[in-house]
Write a protein that holds these residues in place. Structure first.
Motif, short mmCIF file in Angstrom:
data_model
loop_
_atom_site.label_atom_id
_atom_site.label_comp_id
_atom_site.label_asym_id
_atom_site.label_seq_id
_atom_site.Cartn_x
_atom_site.Cartn_y
_atom_site.Cartn_z
N GLY A 211 0.78 -1.22 0.00
CA GLY A 211 0.00 0.00 0.00
C GLY A 211 0.82 1.28 0.00
O GLY A 211 0.30 2.34 -0.34
N ASP B 45 1.70 3.23 2.36
CA ASP B 45 0.99 4.28 3.11
C ASP B 45 1.29 4.14 4.60
O ASP B 45 1.67 3.07 5.09
CB ASP B 45 -0.52 4.21 2.86
CG ASP B 45 -1.09 2.83 3.13
OD1 ASP B 45 -0.32 1.92 3.50
OD2 ASP B 45 -2.31 2.64 2.95
N ASP C 53 0.26 6.40 8.61
CA ASP C 53 -0.34 7.55 9.30
C ASP C 53 0.79 8.42 9.87
O ASP C 53 1.78 7.90 10.39
CB ASP C 53 -1.24 7.08 10.44
CG ASP C 53 -2.49 6.38 9.93
OD1 ASP C 53 -2.77 6.49 8.72
OD2 ASP C 53 -3.18 5.74 10.73
N GLN D 40 -3.71 10.56 7.35
CA GLN D 40 -3.97 9.13 7.40
C GLN D 40 -3.69 8.49 6.04
O GLN D 40 -4.07 9.03 5.00
CB GLN D 40 -5.43 8.86 7.79
CG GLN D 40 -5.75 9.11 9.25
CD GLN D 40 -7.17 8.73 9.60
OE1 GLN D 40 -8.12 9.22 9.01
NE2 GLN D 40 -7.32 7.85 10.56
N ARG D 41 -3.02 7.35 6.10
CA ARG D 41 -2.78 6.49 4.94
C ARG D 41 -2.20 7.28 3.76
O ARG D 41 -2.70 7.23 2.66
CB ARG D 41 -4.08 5.81 4.53
CG ARG D 41 -4.82 5.10 5.65
CD ARG D 41 -4.07 3.89 6.17
NE ARG D 41 -4.04 2.83 5.19
CZ ARG D 41 -4.98 1.87 5.12
NH1 ARG D 41 -6.00 1.87 5.97
NH2 ARG D 41 -4.89 0.90 4.24
N LYS D 42 -1.11 8.02 4.02
CA LYS D 42 -0.43 8.78 2.98
C LYS D 42 0.90 8.11 2.64
O LYS D 42 1.56 7.52 3.51
CB LYS D 42 -0.19 10.22 3.42
CG LYS D 42 -1.45 11.04 3.68
CD LYS D 42 -2.17 11.34 2.38
CE LYS D 42 -3.35 12.25 2.62
NZ LYS D 42 -4.08 12.58 1.37
N SER D 43 1.31 8.24 1.37
CA SER D 43 2.59 7.67 0.95
C SER D 43 3.73 8.67 1.09
O SER D 43 4.89 8.27 1.18
CB SER D 43 2.50 7.20 -0.50
OG SER D 43 2.20 8.29 -1.36
N ASN E 192 1.78 2.63 11.99
CA ASN E 192 1.45 1.51 11.10
C ASN E 192 0.57 0.49 11.81
O ASN E 192 0.55 -0.68 11.44
CB ASN E 192 2.75 0.84 10.61
CG ASN E 192 2.52 -0.10 9.44
OD1 ASN E 192 1.64 0.13 8.60
ND2 ASN E 192 3.30 -1.16 9.36
N PHE F 129 -2.55 0.20 11.71
CA PHE F 129 -3.67 -0.28 10.89
C PHE F 129 -3.30 -1.50 10.06
O PHE F 129 -4.18 -2.18 9.52
CB PHE F 129 -4.17 0.84 9.96
CG PHE F 129 -3.14 1.34 9.00
CD1 PHE F 129 -2.92 0.71 7.79
CD2 PHE F 129 -2.39 2.46 9.31
CE1 PHE F 129 -1.97 1.19 6.91
CE2 PHE F 129 -1.44 2.94 8.43
CZ PHE F 129 -1.22 2.30 7.22
N SER F 130 -2.01 -1.78 9.92
CA SER F 130 -1.56 -2.93 9.15
C SER F 130 -1.18 -4.07 10.10
O SER F 130 -0.45 -3.86 11.07
CB SER F 130 -0.35 -2.55 8.28
OG SER F 130 0.15 -3.66 7.58
N LYS G 175 6.67 -1.41 6.88
CA LYS G 175 6.91 -0.31 5.96
C LYS G 175 8.35 0.21 6.15
O LYS G 175 8.85 0.28 7.27
CB LYS G 175 5.93 0.85 6.24
CG LYS G 175 4.46 0.44 6.24
CD LYS G 175 3.98 -0.01 4.89
CE LYS G 175 2.58 -0.57 4.93
NZ LYS G 175 1.57 0.39 5.34
#
Length: 224
Positions: free
Chosen positions: A66, A68, A70, A85-88, A107, A109-110, A115
């Motif tokens: 993903g 991505d 936070d 939130q959830r940005k690369s 991270n 949420f994963s 990452k």
């Protein structure tokens, strides 16, 4: 004596007039870091700042499902200044006050994918006033219609541009690393599905050969 030689002589005499440690450039206030953020984890970093300075944080997710993460930036008073939130990737600049600023990469949420994150800090106005005392050591600053302030301004401009060039090169390396990771991931995905398609084709071909062969077999029993 040429102009360049006289300019070098001026700088040499300037250094002789200064006591040890009275003249110098501030150390680089740009820094970067790359780290691995495991799945389900959060990592926070702290940066001491002074009043009237500025803090710039730039980050990129180089690898991981993903691409991505936070991100949030918190002031010394506990106020959330930036929250994404959830940005690369992202770039954030804030004017600071005295205290420790905290920025975190989340991270949680994963549950599976770790990452790889690159970030760079750029600190401005972090104590340049300490270098202003050099003027009291200098006498006769005018030579060849050029003031000492102009010389130092030119040198500082060169230094600033070199620092900017290094920053751009660092960012380009980060982009290159992320693109390479994406290409390698795509390469592995293409290879996997190619093998799956090859296996399906082999199975289908075997079934077709078997069915054609069974159509031409004589199943009648011969009597004697």
């Amino acid at each position: 004596m040429g102009t360049a030689s006289r300019l070098l002589l001026l700088l040499h005499n300037l250094l002789l007039l200064l006591p040890p440690g009275a003249f110098g450039f501030a150390s680089s206030l740009d820094s970067d870091f790359t780290f691995t953020l495991p799945a389900g984890r959060k990592e926070c970093f702290f940066q001491p700042m002074r009043h009237g300075a500025s803090l710039e944080v730039e980050y990129q997710v180089l690898d991981g499902a993903g691409l991505d993460v936070d991100f949030y930036l918190e002031s010394p008073k506990g106020e959330i200044l930036v929250f994404h939130q959830r940005k690369s990737d992202g770039v954030h600049t804030v004017e600071t006050e005295d205290g420790d600023y905290m920025f975190c990469f989340d991270n949680t949420f994963s549950t599976i994918s770790e990452k790889v994150i690159f970030f760079e800090l750029i600190l401005d106005n972090m104590g340049e006033g300490e270098l202003e005392d050099w003027k009291k050591y200098i006498t006769g600053t005018d030579l060849l219609d050029m003031k000492l302030e102009d010389i130092l301004e030119s040198i500082n401009n060169v230094k600033a541009r070199l620092s900017k060039s290094l920053q751009i090169q660092t960012l380009l390396r980060a982009f290159e690393a992320r693109d390479r990771n994406i290409q390698e991931s795509n390469f592995d995905t293409v290879n996997f599905w190619s093998m799956v398609n090859l296996g399906v084709m082999v199975v289908v071909s075997a079934v077709q050969v078997y069915m054609l062969k069974s159509l031409f077999e004589d199943k009648r029993k011969s009597r004697t």
